[in-house]
Design a protein around this motif. Sequence first.
Motif, PDB file in Angstrom:
ATOM      1  N   GLU A  56      65.066  28.509 -38.912  1.00  0.00           N
ATOM      2  CA  GLU A  56      66.483  27.848 -38.699  1.00  0.00           C
ATOM      3  C   GLU A  56      67.458  28.417 -39.835  1.00  0.00           C
ATOM      4  OE1 GLU A  56      66.375  23.623 -38.331  1.00  0.00           O
ATOM      5  OE2 GLU A  56      64.322  23.602 -37.739  1.00  0.00           O
ATOM      6  N   GLY A  57      68.859  28.298 -39.361  1.00  0.00           N
ATOM      7  CA  GLY A  57      70.120  28.587 -40.340  1.00  0.00           C
ATOM      8  C   GLY A  57      71.125  28.988 -39.605  1.00  0.00           C
ATOM      9  N   GLY A  97      78.043  32.037 -35.996  1.00  0.00           N
ATOM     10  CA  GLY A  97      78.570  31.043 -37.009  1.00  0.00           C
ATOM     11  C   GLY A  97      77.816  29.664 -36.825  1.00  0.00           C
ATOM     12  N   ASN A  98      77.252  29.464 -35.803  1.00  0.00           N
ATOM     13  CA  ASN A  98      76.577  28.205 -35.354  1.00  0.00           C
ATOM     14  C   ASN A  98      75.385  28.035 -35.907  1.00  0.00           C
ATOM     15  OD1 ASN A  98      78.940  27.712 -33.648  1.00  0.00           O
ATOM     16  ND2 ASN A  98      77.746  28.490 -31.833  1.00  0.00           N
ATOM     17  N   TYR A  99      75.020  26.770 -36.165  1.00  0.00           N
ATOM     18  CA  TYR A  99      73.606  26.442 -36.742  1.00  0.00           C
ATOM     19  C   TYR A  99      72.520  26.799 -35.590  1.00  0.00           C
ATOM     20  CZ  TYR A  99      69.723  24.577 -39.119  1.00  0.00           C
ATOM     21  OH  TYR A  99      68.417  24.331 -39.792  1.00  0.00           O
ATOM     22  N   GLY A 100      71.511  27.286 -35.949  1.00  0.00           N
ATOM     23  CA  GLY A 100      70.606  27.698 -34.681  1.00  0.00           C
ATOM     24  C   GLY A 100      69.324  27.930 -35.356  1.00  0.00           C
ATOM     25  N   ALA A 101      68.504  28.526 -34.439  1.00  0.00           N
ATOM     26  CA  ALA A 101      67.225  28.985 -35.024  1.00  0.00           C
ATOM     27  C   ALA A 101      66.708  30.323 -34.081  1.00  0.00           C
ATOM     28  CB  ALA A 101      66.071  27.876 -34.580  1.00  0.00           C
ATOM     29  N   ALA A 138      76.249  17.475 -30.142  1.00  0.00           N
ATOM     30  CA  ALA A 138      76.392  16.135 -29.509  1.00  0.00           C
ATOM     31  C   ALA A 138      74.717  15.597 -29.593  1.00  0.00           C
ATOM     32  CB  ALA A 138      76.971  16.019 -28.465  1.00  0.00           C
ATOM     33  N   THR A 139      74.032  16.374 -29.112  1.00  0.00           N
ATOM     34  CA  THR A 139      72.434  15.630 -28.816  1.00  0.00           C
ATOM     35  C   THR A 139      71.591  16.242 -29.794  1.00  0.00           C
ATOM     36  OG1 THR A 139      71.792  17.817 -27.451  1.00  0.00           O
ATOM     37  CG2 THR A 139      72.857  16.183 -26.349  1.00  0.00           C
ATOM     38  N   LYS A 140      72.097  17.217 -30.669  1.00  0.00           N
ATOM     39  CA  LYS A 140      71.098  18.018 -31.806  1.00  0.00           C
ATOM     40  C   LYS A 140      69.812  18.269 -31.262  1.00  0.00           C
ATOM     41  CE  LYS A 140      73.634  15.935 -34.982  1.00  0.00           C
ATOM     42  NZ  LYS A 140      75.067  16.361 -35.121  1.00  0.00           N
ATOM     43  N   ALA A 141      69.888  18.779 -29.835  1.00  0.00           N
ATOM     44  CA  ALA A 141      68.940  19.585 -29.191  1.00  0.00           C
ATOM     45  C   ALA A 141      68.941  21.050 -29.392  1.00  0.00           C
ATOM     46  CB  ALA A 141      68.825  19.261 -27.664  1.00  0.00           C
ATOM     47  N   PHE A 142      68.068  21.879 -29.498  1.00  0.00           N
ATOM     48  CA  PHE A 142      68.097  23.251 -29.699  1.00  0.00           C
ATOM     49  C   PHE A 142      68.148  23.751 -28.018  1.00  0.00           C
ATOM     50  CE2 PHE A 142      66.344  23.054 -33.655  1.00  0.00           C
ATOM     51  CZ  PHE A 142      67.542  23.862 -34.388  1.00  0.00           C
ATOM     52  N   LEU A 143      69.114  24.679 -27.813  1.00  0.00           N
ATOM     53  CA  LEU A 143      69.335  25.170 -26.628  1.00  0.00           C
ATOM     54  C   LEU A 143      69.167  26.682 -26.623  1.00  0.00           C
ATOM     55  CD1 LEU A 143      72.670  23.145 -25.679  1.00  0.00           C
ATOM     56  CD2 LEU A 143      70.264  22.779 -24.919  1.00  0.00           C
TER      57      LEU A 143
END
Length: 144
Positions: A57-58, A63-67, A125-130
Amino acid sequence: KNDLPEPNTGLNSLIASSSPSNPAVRDPARFIDVIKKSGYSILLGGYESMKMAKPEEGVLKNGNYGATVAVKLVAPARNFAAAGVDKKFLFAEEEAAKETDSANAGDQDSKLFCIVQFQLSKDAATKAFLVDTVFLVPFEMMRA
């Protein structure tokens, strides 16, 4: 098991968990067709084992937070050939410590592996990973 319990259940699940930036969302029928007719069809079966690495993760390049999550698929060479996976994405098990590509060596029953990288973004919004994108990792990136 893409087609259980119904045809394309697996691919439709991937589309449903994709981010708006993923082209699969804009044209699901085309996405399914491309996956089925490309080397990515190995994801639909034909492999003997699958191992998922721990997500990293990072902040992503956009520029978005993701994994990112790497998935290792192991199968006989003939299965990768039948799926149309390009040799530049295939590695022999003993290759992890080598500096040269040996995917051209071996017979059709020799075990090879490929790495599939999933890039995920976190929905604000959902904090889910897409799922943003999925790609096969070429030999050059394995050395990076």
